[in-house]
Write a protein that holds these residues in place. Structure first.
Motif, PDB file in Angstrom:
ATOM      1  N   HIS A 143       0.984  -1.351   0.021  1.00  0.00           N
ATOM      2  CA  HIS A 143      -0.014   0.063   0.093  1.00  0.00           C
ATOM      3  C   HIS A 143       0.857   1.221  -0.228  1.00  0.00           C
ATOM      4  CE1 HIS A 143      -3.925  -1.644   0.200  1.00  0.00           C
ATOM      5  NE2 HIS A 143      -3.906  -2.424   1.430  1.00  0.00           N
ATOM      6  N   LYS A 144       1.986   1.342   0.848  1.00  0.00           N
ATOM      7  CA  LYS A 144       2.731   2.425   0.916  1.00  0.00           C
ATOM      8  C   LYS A 144       3.772   2.766  -0.225  1.00  0.00           C
ATOM      9  CE  LYS A 144       5.749   4.944   4.098  1.00  0.00           C
ATOM     10  NZ  LYS A 144       6.627   4.695   5.131  1.00  0.00           N
ATOM     11  N   TYR A 145       4.256   1.795  -1.106  1.00  0.00           N
ATOM     12  CA  TYR A 145       5.124   1.823  -1.917  1.00  0.00           C
ATOM     13  C   TYR A 145       4.832   1.240  -3.296  1.00  0.00           C
ATOM     14  CZ  TYR A 145       8.100   2.388   2.211  1.00  0.00           C
ATOM     15  OH  TYR A 145       8.557   3.318   3.139  1.00  0.00           O
ATOM     16  N   GLY A 146       3.648   0.364  -3.291  1.00  0.00           N
ATOM     17  CA  GLY A 146       3.271  -0.396  -4.522  1.00  0.00           C
ATOM     18  C   GLY A 146       4.110  -1.519  -4.635  1.00  0.00           C
ATOM     19  N   PRO A 147       3.487  -2.517  -5.368  1.00  0.00           N
ATOM     20  CA  PRO A 147       4.065  -3.876  -5.470  1.00  0.00           C
ATOM     21  C   PRO A 147       5.238  -3.984  -6.550  1.00  0.00           C
ATOM     22  CG  PRO A 147       2.104  -3.898  -6.685  1.00  0.00           C
ATOM     23  CD  PRO A 147       2.134  -2.557  -6.207  1.00  0.00           C
ATOM     24  N   GLN A 148       5.736  -3.270  -7.312  1.00  0.00           N
ATOM     25  CA  GLN A 148       6.789  -3.262  -7.919  1.00  0.00           C
ATOM     26  C   GLN A 148       8.083  -2.329  -7.780  1.00  0.00           C
ATOM     27  OE1 GLN A 148       5.305  -2.230 -12.004  1.00  0.00           O
ATOM     28  NE2 GLN A 148       4.704  -4.299 -12.344  1.00  0.00           N
ATOM     29  N   SER A 149       7.856  -1.947  -6.343  1.00  0.00           N
ATOM     30  CA  SER A 149       8.776  -1.174  -5.831  1.00  0.00           C
ATOM     31  C   SER A 149      10.137  -1.724  -5.273  1.00  0.00           C
ATOM     32  CB  SER A 149       8.264  -0.353  -4.775  1.00  0.00           C
ATOM     33  OG  SER A 149       7.801  -1.096  -3.702  1.00  0.00           O
TER      34      SER A 149
ATOM     35  N   TYR B 253      -6.995  -1.474 -14.287  1.00  0.00           N
ATOM     36  CA  TYR B 253      -5.962  -0.614 -14.058  1.00  0.00           C
ATOM     37  C   TYR B 253      -6.139   0.648 -13.477  1.00  0.00           C
ATOM     38  CZ  TYR B 253      -3.133  -4.286 -16.787  1.00  0.00           C
ATOM     39  OH  TYR B 253      -2.774  -5.382 -17.168  1.00  0.00           O
ATOM     40  N   LEU B 254      -7.451   0.833 -13.149  1.00  0.00           N
ATOM     41  CA  LEU B 254      -7.888   2.043 -12.454  1.00  0.00           C
ATOM     42  C   LEU B 254      -7.487   1.976 -11.061  1.00  0.00           C
ATOM     43  CD1 LEU B 254     -10.154   4.717 -13.310  1.00  0.00           C
ATOM     44  CD2 LEU B 254     -10.538   3.621 -10.897  1.00  0.00           C
ATOM     45  N   THR B 255      -6.728   2.978 -10.447  1.00  0.00           N
ATOM     46  CA  THR B 255      -6.544   2.976  -9.037  1.00  0.00           C
ATOM     47  C   THR B 255      -7.258   3.836  -8.246  1.00  0.00           C
ATOM     48  OG1 THR B 255      -4.148   2.643  -9.352  1.00  0.00           O
ATOM     49  CG2 THR B 255      -4.649   3.722  -7.362  1.00  0.00           C
ATOM     50  N   PRO B 256      -8.170   3.194  -7.155  1.00  0.00           N
ATOM     51  CA  PRO B 256      -9.129   3.926  -6.895  1.00  0.00           C
ATOM     52  C   PRO B 256      -8.695   4.895  -5.647  1.00  0.00           C
ATOM     53  CG  PRO B 256      -9.414   1.837  -5.935  1.00  0.00           C
ATOM     54  CD  PRO B 256      -8.090   1.912  -7.151  1.00  0.00           C
ATOM     55  N   ILE B 257      -7.551   5.580  -5.887  1.00  0.00           N
ATOM     56  CA  ILE B 257      -6.919   6.396  -4.732  1.00  0.00           C
ATOM     57  C   ILE B 257      -6.739   7.714  -5.797  1.00  0.00           C
ATOM     58  CG2 ILE B 257      -4.790   6.861  -3.042  1.00  0.00           C
ATOM     59  CD1 ILE B 257      -4.679   4.052  -3.056  1.00  0.00           C
ATOM     60  N   PRO B 258      -7.311   8.865  -5.533  1.00  0.00           N
ATOM     61  CA  PRO B 258      -7.270   9.872  -6.403  1.00  0.00           C
ATOM     62  C   PRO B 258      -5.992  10.689  -6.196  1.00  0.00           C
ATOM     63  CG  PRO B 258      -8.837  10.413  -4.572  1.00  0.00           C
ATOM     64  CD  PRO B 258      -8.609   8.912  -4.474  1.00  0.00           C
ATOM     65  N   ASN B 259      -5.636  10.783  -4.930  1.00  0.00           N
ATOM     66  CA  ASN B 259      -4.040  11.549  -4.425  1.00  0.00           C
ATOM     67  C   ASN B 259      -3.307  10.587  -3.895  1.00  0.00           C
ATOM     68  OD1 ASN B 259      -5.316  14.065  -5.347  1.00  0.00           O
ATOM     69  ND2 ASN B 259      -6.683  13.831  -3.608  1.00  0.00           N
ATOM     70  N   PRO B 260      -1.939  10.623  -4.448  1.00  0.00           N
ATOM     71  CA  PRO B 260      -1.078   9.459  -3.809  1.00  0.00           C
ATOM     72  C   PRO B 260      -0.098  10.163  -2.748  1.00  0.00           C
ATOM     73  CG  PRO B 260      -0.241  10.397  -5.966  1.00  0.00           C
ATOM     74  CD  PRO B 260      -1.576  10.986  -6.058  1.00  0.00           C
ATOM     75  N   VAL B 261      -0.725  10.323  -1.511  1.00  0.00           N
ATOM     76  CA  VAL B 261       0.008  11.018  -0.642  1.00  0.00           C
ATOM     77  C   VAL B 261      -0.009  10.182   0.698  1.00  0.00           C
ATOM     78  CG1 VAL B 261      -0.282  13.417  -1.460  1.00  0.00           C
ATOM     79  CG2 VAL B 261      -1.857  12.258   0.256  1.00  0.00           C
ATOM     80  N   GLY B 262       0.780  10.609   1.688  1.00  0.00           N
ATOM     81  CA  GLY B 262       0.878   9.909   3.011  1.00  0.00           C
ATOM     82  C   GLY B 262       1.360   8.307   2.804  1.00  0.00           C
ATOM     83  N   THR B 263       0.732   7.374   3.612  1.00  0.00           N
ATOM     84  CA  THR B 263       0.996   6.110   3.477  1.00  0.00           C
ATOM     85  C   THR B 263       0.237   4.955   2.588  1.00  0.00           C
ATOM     86  OG1 THR B 263      -0.249   5.471   5.495  1.00  0.00           O
ATOM     87  CG2 THR B 263       2.185   6.439   5.485  1.00  0.00           C
ATOM     88  N   TYR B 264      -0.528   5.489   1.578  1.00  0.00           N
ATOM     89  CA  TYR B 264      -1.575   4.932   0.993  1.00  0.00           C
ATOM     90  C   TYR B 264      -1.416   5.231  -0.249  1.00  0.00           C
ATOM     91  CZ  TYR B 264      -5.539   1.859   0.974  1.00  0.00           C
ATOM     92  OH  TYR B 264      -6.570   0.750   0.862  1.00  0.00           O
ATOM     93  N   ILE B 265      -0.636   4.611  -1.340  1.00  0.00           N
ATOM     94  CA  ILE B 265      -0.695   5.145  -2.859  1.00  0.00           C
ATOM     95  C   ILE B 265      -1.217   3.989  -3.634  1.00  0.00           C
ATOM     96  CG2 ILE B 265       1.290   6.669  -2.202  1.00  0.00           C
ATOM     97  CD1 ILE B 265       2.982   4.671  -3.635  1.00  0.00           C
ATOM     98  N   ALA B 266      -1.123   2.799  -3.153  1.00  0.00           N
ATOM     99  CA  ALA B 266      -1.682   1.630  -4.175  1.00  0.00           C
ATOM    100  C   ALA B 266      -2.654   0.768  -3.318  1.00  0.00           C
ATOM    101  CB  ALA B 266      -0.191   0.752  -4.485  1.00  0.00           C
TER     102      ALA B 266
END
Length: 550
Positions: free
Chosen positions: A303-309, A470-483
């Motif tokens: 969630h914080k960095y994404g699975p391909q990080s 492929y749509l990410t249901p998080i509008p703003n990638p801030v904080g600890t929840y980007i993915a």
């Protein structure tokens, strides 16, 4: 020698602060010198790695040499395993693993759903007892109340009450859904250390483990040494967040949240699991015991960095080492054990990384729900609380609205969502319930069938809205929840399903399997009758040479 919980925790987590170079690729995990015991195993260890997709495992497995490598290359591994339903979240995903039931049968349709009959707060948490709200102040009273079907532990106890059913996890909902209604011990990580919903006094090893855990968090960690393979992952820069890919997964002294987003969290769960196996002498008599372990660090990091990080890369190698230490402890005890390893769901790469692969992806327009509802509210003059829930997922219309306006509101709201380009599909209650719960190969299921496997008429919404792929249901990638995850698409549904028993032959199976198939398959291995239970899962023939009954 029996290790106490503090020593065990320290032993299992000792290597997490200084990661050596990435292990060189090996053909297989070290061969076990344990001979195959006759009969059914005396201890079943069920491990759910939260957010471990098949894609993640297959990327890293050739470079691993530890515990995940061992079970995946020396067991029966279904690389095309599926959380087949549309609800690919922690609670519904875990509810399928040991019940043999889809959410449509178990009632666990999401992490949260809505019930207008509960009073002012309509939202219901999947593992809370709504009737006991307020007993813990602002905290939910954790309970398996909402799980409508038995888990493996209950089936074992019906045959022999001496069987023990233990569940330990990084999240309360994981422990609840794995342990079910008849857990002897259930523990999850909380702000206070290890917490439980059971009334029995905490064993000394749990009390000691809590003290060790608090000490580790207070001490802090510099993080892991980054091996070359992880360093090669391209960084991405997110607006408002900065670069993703250069964190070493350490934590500042006293920073509990960053601890939870580190491999040390998994080490703590495995350490307590091993301590309770010793303390309760599990797997040492003629009655089979089950220990379920929910490892949540992969999900927090995803969630914080994404699975391909690069951070996920560090976590994968740390998970392999953590599992290696745990399995070696079981080997040293001489236990007759078997392992099931799977996941509650996968995870979607962030759009910024998908773009590097030439895949068109985007983040959700955060105004979709507001715009869709406004089109209906303005026409029908509806009250403020006429609708709950939202895209993507279940949407509920207040049942107190008279039938004529309610039916009109549902039809208009469905039409409003269908007009949006970020909506993949909209299904009404009638459309969903007209479908039977699907069976067979989950790769062939339509979106409607995937939703039907999730849909429970008493808990699901009047509409179910599916996002586009492929749509990410998080509008703003801030904080600890980007993915995130939760969609009915392959990147969220496809997970490994592994059956391992020391000394058995290894098979890599390409045929699809479903997590609901785990319970009937394990029952066949244990010689356990499930009676006349109505299940969605089927026994997977040929696992460890066991033939399923006709």
């Amino acid at each position: 020698m029996r290790l106490t919980a503090p020593l065990l925790a320290a032993t299992m987590m000792a290597g997490l602060s200084a990661c050596a170079a990435t292990p060189e690729p090996v053909a297989s995990a070290p061969a076990s010198d344990i001979e195959v015991p006759e009969g059914s195993p005396k201890l079943l260890v069920v491990i759910s790695v939260d957010q471990l997709s098949s894609q993640l495992m297959t990327e890293y497995l050739p470079r691993m040499s530890g515990g995940l490598k061992r079970v995946a290359t020396m067991g029966t591994t279904f690389v095309n395993g599926y959380q087949a339903q549309s609800a690919t979240e922690t609670c519904p995903g875990h509810s399928t693993i040991l019940t043999g039931s889809f959410p449509a049968r178990s009632g666990i349709v999401a992490n949260d759903w809505y019930d207008f009959s509960t009073g002012g707060d309509y939202e219901v948490y999947c593992s809370e007892d709504v009737a006991r709200r307020g007993e813990w102040g602002d905290r939910d009273v954790i309970s398996p109340e909402h799980l409508l079907v038995p888990t493996l532990g209950t089936y074992l106890k019906r045959v022999d009450p001496r069987s023990r059913n233990i569940a330990i996890a990084g999240k309360d909902r994981s422990a609840v859904m794995l342990g079910g209604h008849d857990a002897d011990q259930r523990w999850w990580l909380s702000e206070d250390g290890w917490s439980t919903d059971l009334d029995a006094p905490a064993p000394d090893v749990v009390t000691s483990a809590t003290l060790t855990l608090r000490g580790m968090i207070e001490q802090g960690s510099a993080g892991l040494e980054v091996p070359e393979y992880c360093a090669s992952k391209p960084d991405v820069v997110l607006e408002g967040r900065g670069p993703i890919g250069d964190d070493t997964l350490g934590w500042a002294p006293g920073d509990r949240m960053d601890f939870m987003m580190s491999p040390a969290q998994d080490g703590a769960v495995l350490a307590l699991g091993a301590a309770l196996i010793d303390d309760m002498e599990l797997g040492r008599d003629d009655t089979p015991d089950v220990v379920s372990l929910g490892l949540a660090a992969t999900d927090y990091i995803g969630h914080k960095y994404g699975p391909q990080s690069g951070e996920m890369c560090l976590q994968m190698f740390a998970l392999d080492r953590n599992l290696d230490g745990f399995f070696k402890l079981l080997d040293q005890r001489g236990l007759d054990y078997a392992v099931v390893l799977t996941a509650d769901h996968g995870g979607q790469p962030i759009p910024e990384r998908l773009a590097l692969q030439g895949i068109e992806a985007e983040r959700v327009d955060g105004t979709i729900n507001r715009r869709a509802r406004a089109k209906v509210t303005e026409v029908l003059d509806l009250p403020e609380n006429w609708v709950a829930g939202g895209y993507p997922g279940d949407i509920y219309i207040n049942p107190e609205i008279e039938a004529s306006r309610r039916g009109d509101a549902i039809a208009r709201l469905a039409a409003a969502y269908r007009e949006d380009r970020q909506v993949g599909a909209v299904f009404t209650r009638d459309e969903i319930m007209a479908q039977p719960i699907p069976t067979g190969n989950p790769t062939d299921w339509t979106l409607l069938q995937r939703v039907r496997a999730t849909y429970h008429p008493a808990r699901s919404g009047d509409l179910y809205v599916v996002a586009t792929e492929y749509l990410t249901p998080i509008p703003n990638p801030v904080g600890t929840y980007i993915a995130t995850h939760g969609s009915p698409y392959e990147y969220d549904r496809r997970v490994p399903i592994i059956f391992y028993r020391p000394g058995t032959s290894a098979f890599l199976r390409q045929d699809p399997a479903r997590t609901v198939d785990i319970l009937p398959t394990v029952a066949a291995h244990l010689g356990l009758s499930l009676g006349d239970a109505e299940l969605d899962g089927v026994c997977l023939d040929g696992v460890h040479g066991v033939r399923c009954a006709d």
